[in-house]
Write a protein that holds these residues in place. Structure first.
Motif, PDB file in Angstrom:
ATOM      1  N   TRP A   1     -14.854   4.050  -0.375  1.00 19.18           N
ATOM      2  CA  TRP A   1     -14.675   3.453  -1.707  1.00 19.18           C
ATOM      3  C   TRP A   1     -13.952   4.422  -2.644  1.00 19.18           C
ATOM      4  CZ3 TRP A   1     -15.119  -1.410  -3.276  1.00 19.18           C
ATOM      5  CH2 TRP A   1     -15.863  -2.301  -2.506  1.00 19.18           C
ATOM      6  N   LEU A   2     -14.270   5.694  -2.548  1.00 16.35           N
ATOM      7  CA  LEU A   2     -13.629   6.679  -3.425  1.00 16.35           C
ATOM      8  C   LEU A   2     -12.123   6.733  -3.201  1.00 16.35           C
ATOM      9  CD1 LEU A   2     -16.128   9.703  -3.302  1.00 16.35           C
ATOM     10  CD2 LEU A   2     -15.739   8.151  -5.210  1.00 16.35           C
ATOM     11  N   ILE A   3     -11.702   6.813  -1.950  1.00 10.00           N
ATOM     12  CA  ILE A   3     -10.263   6.957  -1.695  1.00 10.00           C
ATOM     13  C   ILE A   3      -9.515   5.676  -2.034  1.00 10.00           C
ATOM     14  CG2 ILE A   3     -10.556   8.778   0.007  1.00 10.00           C
ATOM     15  CD1 ILE A   3     -10.341   6.746   2.218  1.00 10.00           C
ATOM     16  N   TYR A   4     -10.107   4.520  -1.777  1.00 11.05           N
ATOM     17  CA  TYR A   4      -9.411   3.269  -2.090  1.00 11.05           C
ATOM     18  C   TYR A   4      -9.331   3.036  -3.603  1.00 11.05           C
ATOM     19  CZ  TYR A   4      -8.514   1.171   2.469  1.00 11.05           C
ATOM     20  OH  TYR A   4      -7.985   0.883   3.710  1.00 11.05           O
ATOM     21  N   LEU A   5     -10.403   3.320  -4.323  1.00  8.82           N
ATOM     22  CA  LEU A   5     -10.365   3.142  -5.782  1.00  8.82           C
ATOM     23  C   LEU A   5      -9.411   4.137  -6.433  1.00  8.82           C
ATOM     24  CD1 LEU A   5     -14.126   2.463  -6.618  1.00  8.82           C
ATOM     25  CD2 LEU A   5     -12.235   0.832  -6.664  1.00  8.82           C
ATOM     26  N   GLU A   6      -9.367   5.349  -5.906  1.00  8.73           N
ATOM     27  CA  GLU A   6      -8.413   6.337  -6.427  1.00  8.73           C
ATOM     28  C   GLU A   6      -6.977   5.862  -6.219  1.00  8.73           C
ATOM     29  OE1 GLU A   6      -7.015   9.928  -8.076  1.00  8.73           O
ATOM     30  OE2 GLU A   6      -9.075   9.147  -8.005  1.00  8.73           O
ATOM     31  N   LEU A   7      -6.692   5.344  -5.042  1.00  7.79           N
ATOM     32  CA  LEU A   7      -5.345   4.842  -4.772  1.00  7.79           C
ATOM     33  C   LEU A   7      -5.017   3.639  -5.656  1.00  7.79           C
ATOM     34  CD1 LEU A   7      -2.783   4.927  -3.032  1.00  7.79           C
ATOM     35  CD2 LEU A   7      -3.956   3.471  -1.375  1.00  7.79           C
ATOM     36  N   LEU A   8      -5.968   2.742  -5.835  1.00  2.70           N
ATOM     37  CA  LEU A   8      -5.737   1.566  -6.683  1.00  2.70           C
ATOM     38  C   LEU A   8      -5.466   1.958  -8.130  1.00  2.70           C
ATOM     39  CD1 LEU A   8      -5.706  -1.528  -6.962  1.00  2.70           C
ATOM     40  CD2 LEU A   8      -8.188  -1.414  -7.344  1.00  2.70           C
ATOM     41  N   ALA A   9      -6.241   2.919  -8.658  1.00  4.75           N
ATOM     42  CA  ALA A   9      -6.033   3.369 -10.037  1.00  4.75           C
ATOM     43  C   ALA A   9      -4.651   3.986 -10.208  1.00  4.75           C
ATOM     44  CB  ALA A   9      -7.116   4.377 -10.425  1.00  4.75           C
ATOM     45  N   ASN A  10      -4.195   4.742  -9.224  1.00  3.40           N
ATOM     46  CA  ASN A  10      -2.854   5.339  -9.310  1.00  3.40           C
ATOM     47  C   ASN A  10      -1.766   4.276  -9.342  1.00  3.40           C
ATOM     48  OD1 ASN A  10      -4.051   7.872  -9.208  1.00  3.40           O
ATOM     49  ND2 ASN A  10      -3.785   8.079  -6.997  1.00  3.40           N
ATOM     50  N   VAL A  11      -1.897   3.270  -8.487  1.00  2.00           N
ATOM     51  CA  VAL A  11      -0.875   2.221  -8.427  1.00  2.00           C
ATOM     52  C   VAL A  11      -0.841   1.415  -9.724  1.00  2.00           C
ATOM     53  CG1 VAL A  11      -0.169   0.117  -7.231  1.00  2.00           C
ATOM     54  CG2 VAL A  11      -0.981   2.081  -5.910  1.00  2.00           C
ATOM     55  N   VAL A  12      -2.009   1.035 -10.216  1.00  3.97           N
ATOM     56  CA  VAL A  12      -2.065   0.222 -11.438  1.00  3.97           C
ATOM     57  C   VAL A  12      -1.503   0.999 -12.629  1.00  3.97           C
ATOM     58  CG1 VAL A  12      -3.621  -0.900 -13.067  1.00  3.97           C
ATOM     59  CG2 VAL A  12      -3.972  -1.197 -10.622  1.00  3.97           C
TER      60      VAL A  12
ATOM     61  N   SER B   1      -6.330   0.017 -20.815  1.00  3.26           N
ATOM     62  CA  SER B   1      -6.189  -0.033 -19.356  1.00  3.26           C
ATOM     63  C   SER B   1      -5.603   1.270 -18.805  1.00  3.26           C
ATOM     64  CB  SER B   1      -5.307  -1.220 -18.961  1.00  3.26           C
ATOM     65  OG  SER B   1      -3.996  -1.062 -19.475  1.00  3.26           O
ATOM     66  N   ILE B   2      -4.640   1.853 -19.521  1.00  2.35           N
ATOM     67  CA  ILE B   2      -4.066   3.127 -19.088  1.00  2.35           C
ATOM     68  C   ILE B   2      -5.127   4.214 -19.086  1.00  2.35           C
ATOM     69  CG2 ILE B   2      -2.448   4.963 -19.719  1.00  2.35           C
ATOM     70  CD1 ILE B   2      -1.079   2.614 -18.446  1.00  2.35           C
ATOM     71  N   LEU B   3      -5.902   4.289 -20.152  1.00  6.57           N
ATOM     72  CA  LEU B   3      -6.924   5.316 -20.254  1.00  6.57           C
ATOM     73  C   LEU B   3      -8.053   5.103 -19.231  1.00  6.57           C
ATOM     74  CD1 LEU B   3      -7.629   7.846 -21.785  1.00  6.57           C
ATOM     75  CD2 LEU B   3      -8.801   6.450 -23.497  1.00  6.57           C
ATOM     76  N   PHE B   4      -8.388   3.852 -18.969  1.00  3.95           N
ATOM     77  CA  PHE B   4      -9.419   3.553 -17.977  1.00  3.95           C
ATOM     78  C   PHE B   4      -8.980   4.006 -16.579  1.00  3.95           C
ATOM     79  CE2 PHE B   4     -11.505   0.593 -14.993  1.00  3.95           C
ATOM     80  CZ  PHE B   4     -12.832   0.905 -15.266  1.00  3.95           C
ATOM     81  N   CYS B   5      -7.726   3.749 -16.242  1.00  3.17           N
ATOM     82  CA  CYS B   5      -7.206   4.212 -14.945  1.00  3.17           C
ATOM     83  C   CYS B   5      -7.195   5.726 -14.862  1.00  3.17           C
ATOM     84  CB  CYS B   5      -5.794   3.660 -14.716  1.00  3.17           C
ATOM     85  SG  CYS B   5      -5.716   1.886 -14.424  1.00  3.17           S
TER      86      CYS B   5
END
Length: 422
Positions: free
Chosen positions: A70-81, A103-107
């Motif tokens: 979950w950590l690696i997938y959420l990290e990758l998703l936040a970077n893409v978004v 949204s920028i700050l949340f990512c």
């Protein structure tokens, strides 16, 4: 190159908390070129990271229950978004608004928190003091959370241009919190090197020399990503600078996943060399998560109980496994030990010394006539170990008699002792 990009585009702010005197940052053609190059490099690293995430999730026994996955997938998703939103904003497709800044700050908060926890997860694999590693995890999360809260209170009012004071404070605090994050990142990696050297290499585990050398080189690249973010703050357009965040964190994510793969390969190769097949199997299918729910505890317990324990002798080995009924069978013969026994036949012959009489044998077998044989079934040692049966005679054992004695005490038709033939 200094001309404004799409000067006639509808790029007015919208939504709540936007003051009437809000002014858009100028976006030039140079900003577009820089942002496009950075985003292209980010996408290349995203593809690499996505493949690594897939490989590590596939090797996990329970991917949906693994905290590391979950950590690696959420990290990758936040970077893409975050990277996509910033690039569309620079292209004047997404207009300024409170929701966009949120949204920028949340990512960004997800990027910082999760990447540090991935580093700590790597430390907890090696460190022996579980209490200390837990305190490091909690302490780091608390410090970074405090920084995130402060950024929410300063960065969003500065982006919305509430007043000049917020903008000045943000210019100073933004650099300070980036330096604090750089120090935390460097400290965690330094502690990892210290643990590997003191607890593993100095205790004779020379196999981790490769891990130590690789980590020393790769830490420099990881810290350079933080330095790159601080240097990018000098770019006039703040959102071009923000475009460097997804690139830096995606590179750092790839570094962490490469480190996890290296730890797994070292553990598997060393375990196979020493004959510890159970440990090799554990690392080969594990997700390297140290903080997740132990939902696969039954599977891990079964793997350990079915492990092969190789002794120093080449002839003797002990294998513990489970039969279909769930019973544990130990000390299965291997190598040159006996695995199969032969069938034995017990026949009775007439004895001239005694009169023939009709009576049941002591075991309730009935009369045995001359030339008539009774087959005592024997089982192979494999049947015994596979079926979970103990090594006992087919007939009941009399009190005080051993198995060998009982096989011979079978009276014939002439009250004679049976003779054992090969």
């Amino acid at each position: 190159m200094t001309k404004e990009y799409k000067p006639n585009a509808d790029f007015t702010p919208w939504g709540p908390f936007v003051p009437a005197n809000f002014k858009n940052e100028p976006i030039t053609t140079t900003d577009i070129i820089i942002a496009a190059v950075v985003w292209a490099i980010t996408l290349i690293n995203v593809l690499w990271a996505a493949y690594s995430c897939y490989q590590q999730a596939r090797s996990s026994r329970s991917p949906l229950r693994s905290v590391y996955v979950w950590l690696i997938y959420l990290e990758l998703l936040a970077n893409v978004v975050m990277g996509l939103e910033c690039f569309l904003h620079i292209l004047k497709i997404i207009r300024p608004s409170f929701f966009f800044y949120m949204s920028i700050l949340f990512c960004w908060c997800i990027q910082v928190q999760l990447l540090l926890q991935i580093i700590i997860n790597r430390i907890r694999i090696i460190v022996t003091d579980r209490r200390r590693s837990k305190m490091i995890m909690i302490g780091t999360a608390a410090i970074v959370t405090a920084i995130n809260v402060s950024v929410f209170c300063i960065w969003i009012p500065a982006r919305l241009q509430i007043n000049k004071r917020y903008e000045l404070i943000n210019n100073v605090w933004d650099r300070i919190e980036k330096v604090i994050y750089l120090i935390i990142d460097a400290s965690l990696n330094w502690y990892f090197l210290k643990v590997v050297k003191e607890n593993l290499i100095n205790n004779g585990l020379q196999k981790y020399n490769k891990l130590l050398r690789f980590n020393q080189r790769i830490i420099a690249v990881s810290l350079l990503m933080d330095v790159m973010i601080i240097a990018a703050m000098s770019i006039p357009n703040s959102f071009v600078y923000i475009q460097f965040h997804p690139l830096a964190y995606t590179v750092k994510l790839n570094i962490e996943m490469a480190m996890a793969n290296l730890i797994k390969r070292i553990a598997i190769s060393s375990s196979r060399k020493t004959g510890n097949a159970a440990l090799a199997e554990e690392f080969a299918s594990d997700d390297l998560s140290t903080s997740g729910a132990k939902s696969s505890g039954h599977t891990r317990k079964h793997t350990r109980r079915s492990s092969l324990i190789e002794l120093s002798s080449n002839v003797f080995a002990t294998k513990s496994f489970h039969d279909p009924q769930g019973r544990t069978v130990s000390f299965a013969p291997t190598g040159n030990q006996i695995k199969v026994t032969q069938d034995l036949y017990v026949r009775s012959e007439p004895n001239p010394e005694y009169a023939r009489r009709d009576m049941d044998g002591p075991m309730g077998m009935g009369e045995l006539k001359a030339g008539q044989g009774t087959v005592i079934k024997s089982k192979s040692m494999d049947d015994i170990t596979e079926g979970g049966e103990s090594v006992k005679s087919e007939y009941g054992q009399g009190k005080g008699d051993s198995d060998d004695e009982q096989a011979l005490v079978i009276q014939g038709g002439s009250k004679g002792w049976g003779r054992l033939k090969g």
